[in-house]
Write a protein that holds these residues in place. Sequence first.
Motif, PDB file in Angstrom:
ATOM      1  N   LEU A 190       0.587  -1.232  -0.152  1.00  0.00           N
ATOM      2  CA  LEU A 190       0.096  -0.054  -0.146  1.00  0.00           C
ATOM      3  C   LEU A 190       0.925   1.204  -0.060  1.00  0.00           C
ATOM      4  O   LEU A 190       0.647   2.343  -0.682  1.00  0.00           O
ATOM      5  CB  LEU A 190      -0.910  -0.179   1.377  1.00  0.00           C
ATOM      6  CG  LEU A 190      -1.893  -1.100   1.258  1.00  0.00           C
ATOM      7  CD1 LEU A 190      -3.021  -0.928   2.724  1.00  0.00           C
ATOM      8  CD2 LEU A 190      -3.051  -0.921   0.126  1.00  0.00           C
ATOM      9  N   GLN A 191       1.825   1.210   0.839  1.00  0.00           N
ATOM     10  CA  GLN A 191       2.862   2.315   0.841  1.00  0.00           C
ATOM     11  C   GLN A 191       3.633   2.647  -0.526  1.00  0.00           C
ATOM     12  O   GLN A 191       3.652   3.526  -1.114  1.00  0.00           O
ATOM     13  CB  GLN A 191       3.838   2.275   1.673  1.00  0.00           C
ATOM     14  CG  GLN A 191       3.571   2.276   3.181  1.00  0.00           C
ATOM     15  CD  GLN A 191       4.871   2.108   4.092  1.00  0.00           C
ATOM     16  OE1 GLN A 191       5.838   1.205   4.013  1.00  0.00           O
ATOM     17  NE2 GLN A 191       4.876   2.936   5.288  1.00  0.00           N
ATOM     18  N   ILE A 200       2.273   1.924  -3.607  1.00  0.00           N
ATOM     19  CA  ILE A 200       1.223   2.500  -4.417  1.00  0.00           C
ATOM     20  C   ILE A 200       1.163   3.827  -3.977  1.00  0.00           C
ATOM     21  O   ILE A 200       0.824   4.765  -4.937  1.00  0.00           O
ATOM     22  CB  ILE A 200      -0.315   1.572  -4.285  1.00  0.00           C
ATOM     23  CG1 ILE A 200      -0.088   0.213  -4.637  1.00  0.00           C
ATOM     24  CG2 ILE A 200      -1.213   2.358  -4.733  1.00  0.00           C
ATOM     25  CD1 ILE A 200      -1.287  -0.585  -4.137  1.00  0.00           C
ATOM     26  N   TRP A 201       0.936   4.146  -2.803  1.00  0.00           N
ATOM     27  CA  TRP A 201       0.721   5.433  -2.180  1.00  0.00           C
ATOM     28  C   TRP A 201       1.748   6.426  -2.675  1.00  0.00           C
ATOM     29  O   TRP A 201       1.610   7.543  -3.241  1.00  0.00           O
ATOM     30  CB  TRP A 201       0.706   5.571  -0.826  1.00  0.00           C
ATOM     31  CG  TRP A 201       0.154   6.791  -0.266  1.00  0.00           C
ATOM     32  CD1 TRP A 201       0.979   7.785   0.177  1.00  0.00           C
ATOM     33  CD2 TRP A 201      -1.156   7.547  -0.062  1.00  0.00           C
ATOM     34  NE1 TRP A 201       0.364   8.845   0.719  1.00  0.00           N
ATOM     35  CE2 TRP A 201      -1.024   8.780   0.372  1.00  0.00           C
ATOM     36  CE3 TRP A 201      -2.326   7.096  -0.514  1.00  0.00           C
ATOM     37  CZ2 TRP A 201      -2.088   9.550   0.679  1.00  0.00           C
ATOM     38  CZ3 TRP A 201      -3.563   7.811  -0.292  1.00  0.00           C
ATOM     39  CH2 TRP A 201      -3.299   9.143   0.195  1.00  0.00           C
ATOM     40  N   GLN A 202       2.925   5.942  -2.590  1.00  0.00           N
ATOM     41  CA  GLN A 202       4.074   6.691  -2.854  1.00  0.00           C
ATOM     42  C   GLN A 202       4.271   7.136  -4.659  1.00  0.00           C
ATOM     43  O   GLN A 202       4.828   8.065  -4.794  1.00  0.00           O
ATOM     44  CB  GLN A 202       5.431   6.340  -2.134  1.00  0.00           C
ATOM     45  CG  GLN A 202       5.562   6.621  -0.724  1.00  0.00           C
ATOM     46  CD  GLN A 202       6.254   5.916   0.233  1.00  0.00           C
ATOM     47  OE1 GLN A 202       7.199   5.220  -0.356  1.00  0.00           O
ATOM     48  NE2 GLN A 202       6.105   5.825   1.414  1.00  0.00           N
ATOM     49  N   GLU A 203       3.779   6.003  -5.406  1.00  0.00           N
ATOM     50  CA  GLU A 203       3.968   6.151  -6.477  1.00  0.00           C
ATOM     51  C   GLU A 203       2.884   7.174  -7.097  1.00  0.00           C
ATOM     52  O   GLU A 203       3.008   7.875  -8.156  1.00  0.00           O
ATOM     53  CB  GLU A 203       3.738   4.618  -7.190  1.00  0.00           C
ATOM     54  CG  GLU A 203       5.002   3.821  -7.357  1.00  0.00           C
ATOM     55  CD  GLU A 203       4.739   2.412  -7.588  1.00  0.00           C
ATOM     56  OE1 GLU A 203       3.512   2.061  -8.090  1.00  0.00           O
ATOM     57  OE2 GLU A 203       5.789   1.794  -7.756  1.00  0.00           O
ATOM     58  N   GLU A 204       1.809   6.959  -6.370  1.00  0.00           N
ATOM     59  CA  GLU A 204       0.882   8.155  -6.715  1.00  0.00           C
ATOM     60  C   GLU A 204       1.117   9.438  -6.658  1.00  0.00           C
ATOM     61  O   GLU A 204       0.719  10.305  -7.360  1.00  0.00           O
ATOM     62  CB  GLU A 204      -0.459   7.665  -5.977  1.00  0.00           C
ATOM     63  CG  GLU A 204      -1.191   6.769  -6.279  1.00  0.00           C
ATOM     64  CD  GLU A 204      -2.356   7.179  -7.088  1.00  0.00           C
ATOM     65  OE1 GLU A 204      -3.212   8.051  -6.897  1.00  0.00           O
ATOM     66  OE2 GLU A 204      -2.270   6.618  -8.273  1.00  0.00           O
ATOM     67  N   GLN A 205       1.977   9.822  -5.507  1.00  0.00           N
ATOM     68  CA  GLN A 205       2.489  10.990  -5.365  1.00  0.00           C
ATOM     69  C   GLN A 205       3.244  11.750  -6.531  1.00  0.00           C
ATOM     70  O   GLN A 205       3.158  12.842  -6.722  1.00  0.00           O
ATOM     71  CB  GLN A 205       3.347  11.180  -4.183  1.00  0.00           C
ATOM     72  CG  GLN A 205       3.514  12.397  -3.349  1.00  0.00           C
ATOM     73  CD  GLN A 205       4.239  12.470  -2.128  1.00  0.00           C
ATOM     74  OE1 GLN A 205       5.305  12.454  -2.194  1.00  0.00           O
ATOM     75  NE2 GLN A 205       3.500  12.340  -1.129  1.00  0.00           N
TER      76      GLN A 205
END
Lengths: 203, 167
Positions: free
Chosen positions: A8-9, A11-16
């Motif tokens: 999840l981290q 995915i989240w950090q790639e989203e940023q």
Amino acid sequence: MKDSINELQKIWQEEQIKYQNQNKTKITQLMTTAQSRKKSSVRFQYGNVATLGFVLLAIVYFFSFYLSMREVLSQLGLTLMYGGLLFRIGIEIYSLGYARNIDMGESSLVNTESTLTYLEFRKRIHGSFTLIIVGLYTLGFYMLVPEFAMYMDTLWVILIAVSYLPAAIIPVWQIRKAIRKEVKELEELVRIREMMTKVADSH
Amino acid sequence: MVNDKQADFERLYKQYQPMVMQVCTGFVKGKTALASDLCQEVFIHIWNAMATFEARSTIKTWIYRITVNTCLQYVRKQGRNPEVPMQGKEHQIPNEPVNDHQASQILYVCMGKLPEIDRLLMMMVLNGLGYQEISDIIGISHANVRVKVHRIKHKLKKLIRYERQHQ
């Protein structure tokens, strides 16, 4: 979709990274908005104090140079009116200082506590303090009426005495509206504080 | 002096805008227009508070605090909204492969189902912040953060599993 926290981290950090391309606000425009917002906020805050100060000066001028009152009861009435307005101005200035001390860069709990204290103070101002001030001002005003009656026709005196009432109702109505809004904000803040401080039940 | 402030602000904006925008987007359940407004509000607060920054914490922690406080200020002013699940079309990130988009979509939907504080805490965890940093931002004890995060992780995993099964 994987549900481990590491995944999840990731995915989240790639989203940023994708938010960098969504940056449409111009920095200069943002700085201009910030500066003008600060100016208008200061103008609004001091505007209240200036308006109250202007009303006080106008009343003092009117009763000192235009219609000086001689009776003891009238002098007492004027003192109550001036005192009420001065008290209100003092509270507004104190309140401005209070609001300035709320620091957005403090931790959320400290920020919530400071905002809660400020809103509770505003609620007190809009509640009991204002009722006392309006009460004193009204009492002071009606203490002038007997002396008005000495120089004016009864009809004019009645008109002045009666016309004060609707003029007093409008600010009282506005105050009630402000109190309702502040009570709602207070309730939300209390809920937020509880959510923050409550120690979670472990599973 | 003013130019120094502007230069510092530009640097902060370029460096932290994606992080702030992501937190705001996650907080308002993917509503991008609202998130943009909230992000702008955060940077207005940053601009106004720059003179008071005392370097007692890192600049990232300070910006995070302002972001979290602005989000909570928004909740306070808007009142509590019912926890409506986010609609898929609200969170639109352009030029993404379908699978990545689905994965992030599910994550945003599930995050949106968490209560406000839990949502903010979880976003900090996903951003890689440690318990001590989170404790400095929220202002609660390290131990309390640990317990809360443990519970929220558990809840989020359950929500994700449920969301996957019902897609």
